[in-house]
Design a protein around this motif. Sequence first.
Motif, PDB file in Angstrom:
ATOM      1  N   VAL A 139       0.873  -1.184   0.000  1.00  9.84           N
ATOM      2  CA  VAL A 139       0.000   0.000   0.000  1.00  9.84           C
ATOM      3  C   VAL A 139       0.907   1.231   0.000  1.00  9.84           C
ATOM      4  O   VAL A 139       2.045   1.172   0.476  1.00  9.84           O
ATOM      5  N   GLY A 140       0.390   2.329  -0.531  1.00 13.53           N
ATOM      6  CA  GLY A 140       1.171   3.563  -0.570  1.00 13.53           C
ATOM      7  C   GLY A 140       2.435   3.417  -1.390  1.00 13.53           C
ATOM      8  O   GLY A 140       2.490   2.658  -2.356  1.00 13.53           O
ATOM      9  N   LYS A 141       3.484   4.135  -0.976  1.00 15.46           N
ATOM     10  CA  LYS A 141       4.733   4.119  -1.739  1.00 15.46           C
ATOM     11  C   LYS A 141       5.768   3.164  -1.168  1.00 15.46           C
ATOM     12  O   LYS A 141       6.703   2.777  -1.855  1.00 15.46           O
ATOM     13  N   ASN A 142       5.620   2.789   0.113  1.00 13.01           N
ATOM     14  CA  ASN A 142       6.671   1.954   0.706  1.00 13.01           C
ATOM     15  C   ASN A 142       6.161   1.065   1.838  1.00 13.01           C
ATOM     16  O   ASN A 142       6.921   0.586   2.653  1.00 13.01           O
ATOM     17  N   LYS A 143       4.836   0.842   1.882  1.00 12.84           N
ATOM     18  CA  LYS A 143       4.275   0.066   2.979  1.00 12.84           C
ATOM     19  C   LYS A 143       3.587  -1.200   2.451  1.00 12.84           C
ATOM     20  O   LYS A 143       3.408  -1.369   1.244  1.00 12.84           O
TER      21      LYS A 143
ATOM     22  N   ALA B  58      -3.348   6.258  10.586  1.00 16.32           N
ATOM     23  CA  ALA B  58      -2.194   6.752  11.354  1.00 16.32           C
ATOM     24  C   ALA B  58      -0.979   6.980  10.451  1.00 16.32           C
ATOM     25  O   ALA B  58      -0.097   7.775  10.770  1.00 16.32           O
ATOM     26  N   ASN B  59      -0.964   6.276   9.308  1.00 25.00           N
ATOM     27  CA  ASN B  59       0.139   6.426   8.357  1.00 25.00           C
ATOM     28  C   ASN B  59      -0.206   7.357   7.196  1.00 25.00           C
ATOM     29  O   ASN B  59       0.459   7.340   6.159  1.00 25.00           O
ATOM     30  N   GLY B  60      -1.264   8.148   7.375  1.00 30.02           N
ATOM     31  CA  GLY B  60      -1.567   9.205   6.414  1.00 30.02           C
ATOM     32  C   GLY B  60      -2.455   8.814   5.247  1.00 30.02           C
ATOM     33  O   GLY B  60      -2.601   9.583   4.299  1.00 30.02           O
TER      34      GLY B  60
ATOM     35  N   VAL C 298      10.614  -3.619   8.434  1.00 35.26           N
ATOM     36  CA  VAL C 298       9.594  -4.173   9.325  1.00 35.26           C
ATOM     37  C   VAL C 298       8.631  -3.097   9.835  1.00 35.26           C
ATOM     38  O   VAL C 298       7.439  -3.339  10.031  1.00 35.26           O
ATOM     39  N   ALA C 299       9.129  -1.871  10.025  1.00 36.25           N
ATOM     40  CA  ALA C 299       8.279  -0.778  10.536  1.00 36.25           C
ATOM     41  C   ALA C 299       7.222  -0.356   9.520  1.00 36.25           C
ATOM     42  O   ALA C 299       6.212   0.261   9.880  1.00 36.25           O
TER      43      ALA C 299
END
Length: 304
Positions: free
Chosen positions: A206-210, A274-276, A233-234
């Motif tokens: 998802v997103g650019k790096n998650k 929480a991650n925008g 991992v984060a």
Amino acid sequence: MLKININNETSRLRTVVLGLATSNGPTPKVEDAYDPKSLEHILAGTYPIEADMVLEMEGFNQVLEKYGVTVFRPKLIENYNQIFVRDIGFVIGDIFIKSNILPDREGELDAIQYVMDQINPKKVVRPPKEVHIEGGDVVLWNDYIFIGTYKGSDYKDYITARTNKEGVQFIKDLFPDKKVKEFDLIKSKIEARDNALHLDCCFQPVGKNKGIIYKRGFREEGDYQFLVNLFGVANLFHVTREEMYDMNSNVFSIDTQIVVSEKKFYRLNNWLRANGFLVEEIPYAEIAKQEGLLRCSTLPLIRE
């Protein structure tokens, strides 16, 4: 002419095929179940009814239209399950690949022929018969093509094993410039909580790096570790066995910051926010009873 283009799971979506729940047919017989989750609901008398699934898909359609996405729907086939269009084909770059699906699902491909007719015929391919590959097992991440497979010697005994080693090789040959990485998935014919039907049932960026990941969906620890090393991992949301069963990793991205998710995925949706991310929450739990969710019911054709 449709200039198809898909290189990842999250860039701005412009054109997509969304499945159809209308005239879905009667509840399947036990012996006709394709996966353990459907079987579970057939036996329990909780198999989803058509009216509920039509409503859920219409809600999804409205979200896509809200963001200006061009949505194609399959032509209606009476009494036939046409929800999971991700199984029947997929786009990598500017190539549309038709899946060699279970033979009694061939009509699903015919129902989107009018869409394929709008694509340059040189860009539409059908693998040879021995190649098994379904769209749910193909996850794109820019230079990478991730492919879910099953390497057990008992592959042919598993109706839940949908992509074979020939499928992986076919993609490697077709896209020599891409980094093709295969993942050996856990399969079960009888317990849906231990069956990663496709790669997108246990991993999706998802997103650019998650990404969303289920560690126990992978037969090899090294395959899981590869993704942890690649994403960090984060940046990974680890789902539980029950959340995997509910299909938490099968959400759908309209853009790098916009994710369509099931409204009851409380833990995941809070993490996304929480991650925008902007989370478009819709009900999709009835469709999930057939071991497929939002990504499974879409076939993206154009992302920017």
